[in-house]
Design an enzyme around this catalytic site. Structure first.
Site, PDB file in Angstrom:
ATOM      1  N   LYS A  45       0.798  -1.150   0.013  1.00  0.00           N
ATOM      2  CA  LYS A  45      -0.037   0.103  -0.074  1.00  0.00           C
ATOM      3  C   LYS A  45       0.684   1.149   0.132  1.00  0.00           C
ATOM      4  CE  LYS A  45      -3.485  -2.528   2.739  1.00  0.00           C
ATOM      5  NZ  LYS A  45      -4.251  -2.835   3.981  1.00  0.00           N
TER       6      LYS A  45
ATOM      7  N   ARG B  83       0.496 -14.597   3.964  1.00  0.00           N
ATOM      8  CA  ARG B  83      -0.225 -14.160   5.412  1.00  0.00           C
ATOM      9  C   ARG B  83       0.563 -14.375   6.449  1.00  0.00           C
ATOM     10  NH1 ARG B  83      -5.091 -11.320   4.374  1.00  0.00           N
ATOM     11  NH2 ARG B  83      -5.610 -12.065   6.554  1.00  0.00           N
TER      12      ARG B  83
ATOM     13  N   THR C  31      -3.842  -8.298  10.805  1.00  0.00           N
ATOM     14  CA  THR C  31      -4.262  -6.832  10.219  1.00  0.00           C
ATOM     15  C   THR C  31      -3.890  -5.822  11.142  1.00  0.00           C
ATOM     16  OG1 THR C  31      -6.374  -8.406   9.453  1.00  0.00           O
ATOM     17  CG2 THR C  31      -6.557  -5.851   9.474  1.00  0.00           C
TER      18      THR C  31
ATOM     19  N   ARG D  14       3.825  -6.638   9.341  1.00  0.00           N
ATOM     20  CA  ARG D  14       3.177  -5.594   9.770  1.00  0.00           C
ATOM     21  C   ARG D  14       3.642  -5.461  11.490  1.00  0.00           C
ATOM     22  NH1 ARG D  14      -2.666  -8.085   7.705  1.00  0.00           N
ATOM     23  NH2 ARG D  14      -2.697  -6.517   5.894  1.00  0.00           N
TER      24      ARG D  14
ATOM     25  N   ASN E  12      -1.128  -0.608   7.471  1.00  0.00           N
ATOM     26  CA  ASN E  12      -0.639  -1.951   7.875  1.00  0.00           C
ATOM     27  C   ASN E  12       0.224  -2.099   6.538  1.00  0.00           C
ATOM     28  OD1 ASN E  12      -2.713  -2.373   6.090  1.00  0.00           O
ATOM     29  ND2 ASN E  12      -3.554  -3.928   7.533  1.00  0.00           N
TER      30      ASN E  12
ATOM     31  N   HIS F  88      -1.557  -5.436   1.586  1.00  0.00           N
ATOM     32  CA  HIS F  88      -2.559  -6.261   1.161  1.00  0.00           C
ATOM     33  C   HIS F  88      -2.241  -7.551   0.848  1.00  0.00           C
ATOM     34  CE1 HIS F  88      -6.464  -7.815  -0.192  1.00  0.00           C
ATOM     35  NE2 HIS F  88      -5.704  -8.388  -1.071  1.00  0.00           N
TER      36      HIS F  88
END
Ligand code: UDP
Ligand code: MG
Length: 193
Positions: free
Chosen positions: A10, A120, A126, A137, A157, A160
């Site tokens: 992001k 992930r 998240t 993160r 964060n 994605h």
């Protein structure tokens, strides 16, 4: 178990100069970069990438907010005007659509065994506040739902990542033409055979 998954760094990741650090984490675990593109996201892509019709996704965001408020001893109804996860999720989605369009983002497709789950795991939770050290993160961000909602913005964060194989199959064609996804061999493939 060879899967492909979408990862989007992001705009906060680009603005903070963290692209190299983030990419290297996927490279060194043995995943293969098969497509990449710097994208200025238009509203059509943003709306499709965060689909309003996917109720479990919208409610899921609301639930994360509710859990974070409870953990911090904050009254979600008082602060957000509702305690309905779907209503809260719809509000977050508006901020999210603004966030993904706030500047260029770095989109990638990563391929490999268990790619969806591996990516992930490397991204972490998240909420950066809850994301373990060692994850993108957890190492590189500190945000929470409470901080983000209070500022009327999405959680910053950094990345994605597709949440499931089905999500990856839906998302990858939104971001890439099939002809722009490449095939080649990484040396690990020989070693791990
Ligand atoms: N998000 C947010 N507030 C929340 C939950 C989510 O701003 O309480 C944002 C955050 O940027 C997240 C995105 O919404 O990355 C999508 O949420 P999802 O539940 O799909 O989390 P992810 O799959 O990114 O971990
Ligand atoms: Mg998600």
């Amino acid at each position: 178990m060879i899967e492909q998954t979408l990862v989007v760094i992001k705009h906060d990741g680009l603005a903070r100069g963290l692209v190299g650090d983030i990419v290297s984490r996927f490279e060194r675990v043995g995943l293969k970069l098969v497509a990449t593109r710097l994208v200025k996201v238009e509203s059509d892509l943003a709306e499709k990438h965060y689909p309003l019709e996917r109720r479990e996704f919208i409610e899921g965001m609301g639930k994360k907010t509710i859990e974070n408020y409870q953990a911090l001893g904050k009254d979600v109804k008082k602060e957000m005007g509702t305690e309905d996860p779907h209503e809260i999720g719809k509000e977050i989605r508006k901020w999210l659509i603004d966030y993904i369009q706030s500047g260029p983002v770095f989109a990638m497709v990563w391929e490999g065994p268990h790619a969806v789950e591996l990516v992930r795991k490397i991204c972490g939770h998240t909420l950066p506040l809850l994301s373990p050290v060692g994850t993108i993160r957890g190492d590189l961000a500190h945000d929470s739902s409470y901080l983000a909602n209070t500022g009327k913005r999405a959680i910053k964060n950094l990345v994605h990542a597709s949440g499931s194989v089905d999500e990856a199959e839906y998302e990858i064609p939104l971001w890439f033409n099939i002809d722009d996804i490449y095939s080649y061999e990484r040396v690990e493939e020989k070693v791990m055979r």
